[in-house]
Write a protein that holds these residues in place. Structure first.
Motif, PDB file in Angstrom:
ATOM      1  N   ARG A  76       0.988  -1.267   0.179  1.00  0.00           N
ATOM      2  CA  ARG A  76      -0.126  -0.172  -0.110  1.00  0.00           C
ATOM      3  C   ARG A  76       1.069   1.230  -0.120  1.00  0.00           C
ATOM      4  O   ARG A  76       0.431   2.297  -0.571  1.00  0.00           O
ATOM      5  N   ASP A  77       2.071   1.286   0.627  1.00  0.00           N
ATOM      6  CA  ASP A  77       2.854   2.623   0.664  1.00  0.00           C
ATOM      7  C   ASP A  77       3.571   2.505  -0.746  1.00  0.00           C
ATOM      8  O   ASP A  77       3.861   3.692  -1.201  1.00  0.00           O
ATOM      9  N   ALA A  78       3.944   1.498  -1.320  1.00  0.00           N
ATOM     10  CA  ALA A  78       4.619   1.607  -2.620  1.00  0.00           C
ATOM     11  C   ALA A  78       3.569   2.223  -3.565  1.00  0.00           C
ATOM     12  O   ALA A  78       4.002   2.945  -4.324  1.00  0.00           O
ATOM     13  N   TYR A  79       2.198   1.860  -3.452  1.00  0.00           N
ATOM     14  CA  TYR A  79       1.147   1.965  -4.523  1.00  0.00           C
ATOM     15  C   TYR A  79       1.107   3.692  -4.381  1.00  0.00           C
ATOM     16  O   TYR A  79       1.182   4.315  -5.120  1.00  0.00           O
ATOM     17  N   ARG A  80       0.994   4.145  -3.019  1.00  0.00           N
ATOM     18  CA  ARG A  80       0.983   5.648  -2.756  1.00  0.00           C
ATOM     19  C   ARG A  80       1.994   6.484  -3.397  1.00  0.00           C
ATOM     20  O   ARG A  80       1.714   7.554  -3.966  1.00  0.00           O
TER      21      ARG A  80
END
Length: 145
Positions: A76-80
């Motif tokens: 989720r952090d990578a996607y953000r």
């Protein structure tokens, strides 16, 4: 090992079954293979799970500047981070980086012998479409065992 859930917005034409009867997903660009995170497993046809093995991490590859990228342990952090960092403000490419062995760092001693000074880890990248598993599609061609 950690499992992340999400879905892909893709087209049916990117799915096929290989000669071994296994489901293959081969999108022609990163946009059709992007995993959009979800809080848990879904019931839709394009809902997926994405497993990150121990020692692996997600890497965002910014299109314009290296500072648009980064390494992450949470999808989720990578996607953000990837949002807006791709070409013309699109989603930047996200890959999985995994260890692929090591190479020796050597030096030659005065007597001509080679001395191992240390080791450098070598890395390989894995595209998300190669790692994701579709939760609600048959993994093998129907009618094959």
């Amino acid at each position: 090992m950690e499992t992340f859930y999400g879905n892909v917005s893709t087209l049916e034409r990117f799915f096929s079954y290989g000669p071994d009867g296994q489901l293959q997903f081969e999108p022609f660009n990163d946009a059709y293979g992007a995993v959009h995170p979800d809080s848990g497993p879904g019931t839709g046809e394009n809902d997926v799970e994405l497993v990150l093995n121990d020692g692996e991490f997600f890497q965002v590859r910014g299109f314009y500047r290296a500072s648009d990228g980064g390494n992450f342990l949470n999808y989720r952090d990578a996607y953000r981070k990837a949002m807006g960092s791709g070409e013309q403000g699109s989603l930047a490419k996200i890959v999985i980086v995994a260890q692929d062995g090591s190479t020796n760092v050597t030096a030659q001693a005065a007597d001509g012998t080679t001395v191992i000074m240390g080791h450098n880890t070598t890395w390989r990248t894995i595209s998300l479409p190669r790692r994701i598993r579709f939760l609600n599609r048959p993994a093998t061609r129907p009618g094959t065992d």
